[in-house]
Motif scaffolding. Structure first.
Motif, PDB file in Angstrom:
ATOM      1  N   GLY A 212      41.474  12.488  83.069  1.00 59.08           N
ATOM      2  CA  GLY A 212      41.099  13.153  81.828  1.00 59.08           C
ATOM      3  C   GLY A 212      40.493  12.196  80.833  1.00 59.08           C
ATOM      4  N   THR A 213      41.058  10.997  80.737  1.00 59.02           N
ATOM      5  CA  THR A 213      40.509   9.993  79.820  1.00 59.02           C
ATOM      6  C   THR A 213      39.116   9.569  80.251  1.00 59.02           C
ATOM      7  N   ALA A 214      38.895   9.465  81.551  1.00 57.83           N
ATOM      8  CA  ALA A 214      37.584   9.054  82.056  1.00 57.83           C
ATOM      9  C   ALA A 214      36.530  10.130  81.832  1.00 57.83           C
ATOM     10  N   LEU A 215      36.904  11.411  81.954  1.00 57.34           N
ATOM     11  CA  LEU A 215      35.944  12.505  81.796  1.00 57.34           C
ATOM     12  C   LEU A 215      35.613  12.762  80.333  1.00 57.34           C
ATOM     13  N   GLY A 216      36.583  12.555  79.436  1.00 61.18           N
ATOM     14  CA  GLY A 216      36.351  12.772  78.015  1.00 61.18           C
ATOM     15  C   GLY A 216      36.319  14.251  77.660  1.00 61.18           C
ATOM     16  N   GLY A 217      36.055  14.538  76.409  1.00 64.83           N
ATOM     17  CA  GLY A 217      35.990  15.920  75.958  1.00 64.83           C
ATOM     18  C   GLY A 217      37.349  16.602  76.000  1.00 64.83           C
ATOM     19  N   GLU A 218      37.358  17.882  76.403  1.00 67.04           N
ATOM     20  CA  GLU A 218      38.605  18.628  76.511  1.00 67.04           C
ATOM     21  C   GLU A 218      39.518  18.029  77.578  1.00 67.04           C
ATOM     22  N   ALA A 219      38.926  17.454  78.607  1.00 65.03           N
ATOM     23  CA  ALA A 219      39.728  16.821  79.652  1.00 65.03           C
ATOM     24  C   ALA A 219      40.529  15.647  79.101  1.00 65.03           C
ATOM     25  N   LEU A 222      43.637  17.035  77.611  1.00 66.23           N
ATOM     26  CA  LEU A 222      44.560  17.381  78.692  1.00 66.23           C
ATOM     27  C   LEU A 222      45.211  16.132  79.257  1.00 66.23           C
ATOM     28  N   GLY A 223      44.422  15.045  79.386  1.00 66.04           N
ATOM     29  CA  GLY A 223      44.984  13.796  79.884  1.00 66.04           C
ATOM     30  C   GLY A 223      46.015  13.221  78.936  1.00 66.04           C
ATOM     31  N   ARG A 224      45.740  13.351  77.622  1.00 70.29           N
ATOM     32  CA  ARG A 224      46.702  12.850  76.636  1.00 70.29           C
ATOM     33  C   ARG A 224      48.030  13.616  76.730  1.00 70.29           C
ATOM     34  N   MET A 225      47.965  14.924  76.857  1.00 69.90           N
ATOM     35  CA  MET A 225      49.186  15.729  76.992  1.00 69.90           C
ATOM     36  C   MET A 225      49.933  15.389  78.278  1.00 69.90           C
ATOM     37  N   ALA A 226      49.180  15.183  79.360  1.00 69.86           N
ATOM     38  CA  ALA A 226      49.829  14.801  80.619  1.00 69.86           C
ATOM     39  C   ALA A 226      50.513  13.451  80.480  1.00 69.86           C
ATOM     40  N   GLY A 227      49.885  12.525  79.741  1.00 71.19           N
ATOM     41  CA  GLY A 227      50.507  11.225  79.522  1.00 71.19           C
ATOM     42  C   GLY A 227      51.786  11.322  78.735  1.00 71.19           C
ATOM     43  N   GLU A 228      51.813  12.185  77.720  1.00 73.83           N
ATOM     44  CA  GLU A 228      53.038  12.366  76.954  1.00 73.83           C
ATOM     45  C   GLU A 228      54.159  12.926  77.816  1.00 73.83           C
ATOM     46  N   GLN A 229      53.816  13.916  78.650  1.00 74.30           N
ATOM     47  CA  GLN A 229      54.835  14.486  79.523  1.00 74.30           C
ATOM     48  C   GLN A 229      55.319  13.476  80.563  1.00 74.30           C
ATOM     49  N   GLU A 230      54.417  12.620  81.027  1.00 77.58           N
ATOM     50  CA  GLU A 230      54.818  11.596  81.991  1.00 77.58           C
ATOM     51  C   GLU A 230      55.821  10.631  81.369  1.00 77.58           C
ATOM     52  N   VAL A 231      55.540  10.184  80.137  1.00 87.67           N
ATOM     53  CA  VAL A 231      56.449   9.252  79.476  1.00 87.67           C
ATOM     54  C   VAL A 231      57.798   9.895  79.222  1.00 87.67           C
ATOM     55  N   ALA A 232      57.795  11.150  78.745  1.00 86.54           N
ATOM     56  CA  ALA A 232      59.063  11.832  78.474  1.00 86.54           C
ATOM     57  C   ALA A 232      59.872  12.028  79.750  1.00 86.54           C
TER      58      ALA A 232
END
Length: 416
Positions: A212-219, A222-232
């Motif tokens: 998601g970080t590599a694609l940018g935009g809305e992705a 989505l990548g940022r939210m996935a990262g938060e869930q991964e850390v939690a």
């Protein structure tokens, strides 16, 4: 599907109940044979015959009652003891010479089985309670406390109390062992789940974050939210904070270990009341972890009184709100928990632009009391302190110090 381990209830006292069952049968047969071999010496043999017939029927009919602690009820124990005492007191009526020659009573050593049932069922206190009337009845039956009578009475009294004490020790050891086995099984299950989650869910979340970080935009969002869930999720799996509470019960059925479901740790605003128990502060700080918030804490529990722990967590939440509000959504924050013998220190640090000199004083003058009340006010109520250090361009650091024995003097701090 992997098999889950389950610890079943053990019972070290079950062999004692089986031994008691055999003892009652053998001593009943012994009492009957003893009477048959000496029946010509009885002045009223019919009294002994009637009692022994009742004793035999009672012993055979009540075998299920002495098969385990659940069936060995108090009414049964009382009735069983009454039969034993009745047999002792009927002995002089059936055999007058029994008083003179210290002969055996009608129930003979069967009486000890009644006392032993009390000992196995309730421990040494119950054994002392049951053996005392037996001792009084034996002395009254003899008419005079002879040396042999006192010897036998003391032997039964001491032996029953000793057996009752051994039963209590065995139950305590059984509860400890069962609890240890339950915790071991739960730990292995938690480790298995951690491996499965690490091999599947965490890897997928990490891949979504990178792509998601590599694609940018809305992705990217989505990548940022996935990262938060991964850390939690990684924090939850690695820390293993939400552990069950193990309660050992002794309802005279051996050791019973149950897992008690406890409510999840919630933030102070959602906490139902202010209990006076001890809470692991890590439980309240763990939900703050995310993609941009890192929580560093000791490996062991950080116990604090429940009201104090909730107030500290609320102060940390207020500090993080300030980070998001003033440093921006992209700012990173770190929470460090230090557990000292006399106090607990929680430090919240961010990499934002910092607070300009005099800005806090100006905010208080404008009536904006977020730091003054939400952070410093809470810690002051706990008898602790909150220090804020900020250097423009180098971020802000909030250090919260709370004494180990802190108790909140108010149920819930009001936030500006």
């Amino acid at each position: 599907m992997p098999k889950r381990e389950r610890v079943v209830r053990m019972s070290v006292e079950q062999p004692l109940w089986r031994a008691l069952t055999a003892y009652r049968l053998l001593t009943m047969v012994y009492a009957v044979l003893l009477f048959l071999s000496t029946r010509e010496k009885f002045e009223r043999p019919w009294v002994a015959a009637v009692f022994l017939a009742v004793l035999a029927v009672w012993t055979l009919a009540t075998l299920p009652q002495v098969s385990g602690a659940a069936r060995c009820t108090r009414p049964f124990l009382a009735a069983d003891l009454v039969i034993a005492l009745t047999g002792i007191m009927l002995t002089p009526l059936a055999d007058v010479h029994a008083q003179t020659f210290d002969g055996p009573t009608l129930p003979s050593i069967w009486t000890a089985g009644s006392v032993l049932a009390y000992a196995i069922k309730g421990g040494w206190r119950w054994a002392a309670f049951a053996s005392t009337p037996v001792a009084v009845a034996n002395i009254a039956e003899r008419g005079h406390p002879s040396q042999d009578t006192l010897h036998n009475v003391l032997l039964v009294w001491i032996a029953s109390i000793a057996i009752g004490y051994v039963v209590e020790v065995a139950r305590a050891s059984e509860r400890t062992l069962a609890r240890a086995l339950e915790i071991e099984a739960a730990t292995r299950e938690r480790e298995r789940l951690a491996r499965d989650i690490h091999d599947s869910v965490l890897q997928v979340l990490a891949m979504v974050q990178r792509r998601g970080t590599a694609l940018g935009g809305e992705a990217a969002e989505l990548g940022r939210m996935a990262g938060e869930q991964e850390v939690a999720l990684r924090t939850l799996v690695a820390g293993g904070l939400a552990r069950p509470s193990y309660v050992s019960e002794d309802s005279s059925q051996g050791a019973v270990v149950r897992v008690v479901d406890e409510p999840d740790a919630v933030l102070p605003a959602q906490a139902p009341g202010d209990g006076d128990g001890t809470v692991d502060l890590r439980l309240l700080l763990a939900p703050f972890a995310g993609a941009r918030v890192t929580v560093a804490e000791p490996g062991a529990a950080v116990p604090l009184p429940a009201p104090a722990a909730r107030e500290v967590a609320a102060a940390v939440g207020a500090a993080l709100d300030n980070v998001r509000l003033h440093a921006g959504a992209e700012a990173r924050a770190w929470i460090l928990v230090e557990d000292w013998p006399d106090e607990v220190i929680v430090t919240v640090r961010d990499d934002g632009p910092g607070i300009p000199e005099g800005r806090l004083v100006q905010a208080e003058g404008e009536g904006r009391m977020g730091v003054a009340l939400s952070i410093r006010g809470r810690l002051r109520e706990l008898g602790g302190s909150a220090e804020l250090v900020s250097v423009p361009g180098q971020g802000t650091e909030v250090e919260l110090r709370v004494p180990r024995a802190a108790k909140a003097r108010r149920g819930k701090a009001q936030q500006a």
